[in-house]
Design an enzyme around this catalytic site. Structure first.
Site, PDB file in Angstrom:
ATOM      1  N   HIS A  17      47.268  49.816  44.280  1.00 16.22           N
ATOM      2  CA  HIS A  17      46.949  50.091  45.694  1.00 16.22           C
ATOM      3  C   HIS A  17      47.859  51.216  46.225  1.00 16.22           C
ATOM      4  CE1 HIS A  17      45.755  45.583  45.931  1.00 16.22           C
ATOM      5  NE2 HIS A  17      44.642  46.274  46.043  1.00 16.22           N
ATOM      6  N   LYS A  41      38.508  34.262  49.721  1.00 18.18           N
ATOM      7  CA  LYS A  41      39.221  33.966  48.466  1.00 18.18           C
ATOM      8  C   LYS A  41      40.469  33.084  48.683  1.00 18.18           C
ATOM      9  CE  LYS A  41      38.097  38.614  46.723  1.00 18.18           C
ATOM     10  NZ  LYS A  41      38.718  39.937  46.548  1.00 18.18           N
ATOM     11  N   ARG A  90      38.293  51.283  39.596  1.00 15.48           N
ATOM     12  CA  ARG A  90      39.088  51.092  38.377  1.00 15.48           C
ATOM     13  C   ARG A  90      38.246  51.315  37.130  1.00 15.48           C
ATOM     14  NH1 ARG A  90      41.126  45.334  40.227  1.00 15.48           N
ATOM     15  NH2 ARG A  90      38.917  45.371  40.620  1.00 15.48           N
ATOM     16  N   SER A 128      45.223  42.278  42.139  1.00 15.34           N
ATOM     17  CA  SER A 128      46.114  41.293  42.767  1.00 15.34           C
ATOM     18  C   SER A 128      45.959  39.937  42.083  1.00 15.34           C
ATOM     19  CB  SER A 128      45.783  41.157  44.257  1.00 15.34           C
ATOM     20  OG  SER A 128      45.956  42.376  44.920  1.00 15.34           O
TER      21      SER A 128
HETATM   22  O1  PNS Z   1      40.399  44.064  48.279  1.00 15.02           O
HETATM   23  P1  PNS Z   1      38.962  43.641  48.315  1.00 15.02           P
HETATM   24  O2  PNS Z   1      38.879  42.133  48.365  1.00 15.02           O
HETATM   25  O3  PNS Z   1      38.175  44.237  47.201  1.00 15.02           O
HETATM   26  O4  PNS Z   1      38.349  44.220  49.698  1.00 15.02           O
HETATM   27  C1  PNS Z   1      37.020  43.926  50.075  1.00 15.02           C
HETATM   28  C2  PNS Z   1      36.754  44.356  51.524  1.00 15.02           C
HETATM   29  C3  PNS Z   1      37.775  43.787  52.478  1.00 15.02           C
HETATM   30  C4  PNS Z   1      36.781  45.860  51.613  1.00 15.02           C
HETATM   31  C5  PNS Z   1      35.316  43.839  51.862  1.00 15.02           C
HETATM   32  O5  PNS Z   1      35.226  42.485  51.556  1.00 15.02           O
HETATM   33  C6  PNS Z   1      34.947  44.034  53.336  1.00 15.02           C
HETATM   34  O6  PNS Z   1      34.720  45.138  53.772  1.00 15.02           O
HETATM   35  N1  PNS Z   1      34.897  42.934  54.092  1.00 15.02           N
HETATM   36  C7  PNS Z   1      34.567  42.960  55.514  1.00 15.02           C
HETATM   37  C8  PNS Z   1      33.178  42.389  55.781  1.00 15.02           C
HETATM   38  C9  PNS Z   1      32.109  43.436  55.616  1.00 15.02           C
HETATM   39  O7  PNS Z   1      32.095  44.469  56.255  1.00 15.02           O
HETATM   40  N2  PNS Z   1      31.183  43.147  54.697  1.00 15.02           N
HETATM   41  C10 PNS Z   1      30.043  43.996  54.440  1.00 15.02           C
HETATM   42  C11 PNS Z   1      30.347  45.027  53.404  1.00 15.02           C
HETATM   43  S1  PNS Z   1      28.849  45.794  52.916  1.00 15.02           S
END
Ligand code: PNS
Length: 161
Positions: A17, A41, A90, A128
């Site tokens: 990150h 999660k 990744r 993570s």
């Molecule tokens: O670190 P992560 O868990 O891969 O991050 C995922 C994240 C936070 C970017 C994604 O889950 C997110 O944007 N969540 C907010 C809800 C949302 O907007 N969902 C629709 C996405 S199309």
């Protein structure tokens, strides 16, 4: 002024990150790290702990700020007046989910684009979840997170294993 958001769960922030943050901070005027509050999660670290840890690890970057967010990412992007969402890629396994998210967000708000940075090869396997699993079983995570984060993980897992 170009503003971008780098969103994620950051439970906890890894060197992968930080690499993406350092590289994207050079490309924009202001980078906002958006930390998802309500994560399905069940995070190891609370939202305050996660934001605090990211602030410590990115303190050397003048144009980076950290904010918690809840709800839709695209609403958070609008609130921050950001036109770019940064995501790290990744491996090819990330691609399907990331493409779906980027395209959905673009339909919801065409003025916001997602920009992908390929992860440094050194961190292409890193997540993570892997860091937490290694730490949970007493393994050494010093290659994957900063010394400060390593201490915070040890402190959190003390007496849990
Ligand atoms: O670190 P992560 O868990 O891969 O991050 C995922 C994240 C936070 C970017 C994604 O889950 C997110 O944007 N969540 C907010 C809800 C949302 O907007 N969902 C629709 C996405 S199309």
């Amino acid at each position: 002024m170009t503003r971008a958001i780098y969103p994620g769960s950051f439970d906890p922030i890894t060197n992968g990150h930080t690499d993406i943050i350092e590289r994207s901070a050079k490309m924009v005027d202001h980078l906002i790290i958006g930390v998802l509050t309500n994560n399905a999660k069940s995070p190891l670290f609370t939202i305050d702990e996660r934001t605090d840890m990211i602030r410590k690890v990115t303190a050397h970057l003048e144009n980076v700020t950290v904010e918690a967010f809840d709800g839709l990412l695209i609403d958070f992007a609008k609130k921050c007046e950001a036109s770019i969402i940064i995501r790290g890629l990744r491996a090819v396994t990330d691609f399907e989910y990331e493409l779906q998210m980027a395209q959905t967000n673009h339909v919801l708000s065409p003025s916001v684009d997602t920009v992908f940075l390929t992860t440094n090869l050194k961190y292409s396997y890193l997540s993570s979840s892997v860091v937490k699993e290694i730490a949970h079983f007493g393994g050494n995570v010093s290659e994957f997170v900063s010394p400060y984060i390593e201490d915070r993980i040890k402190e959190k897992l003390k007496g849990r294993a």
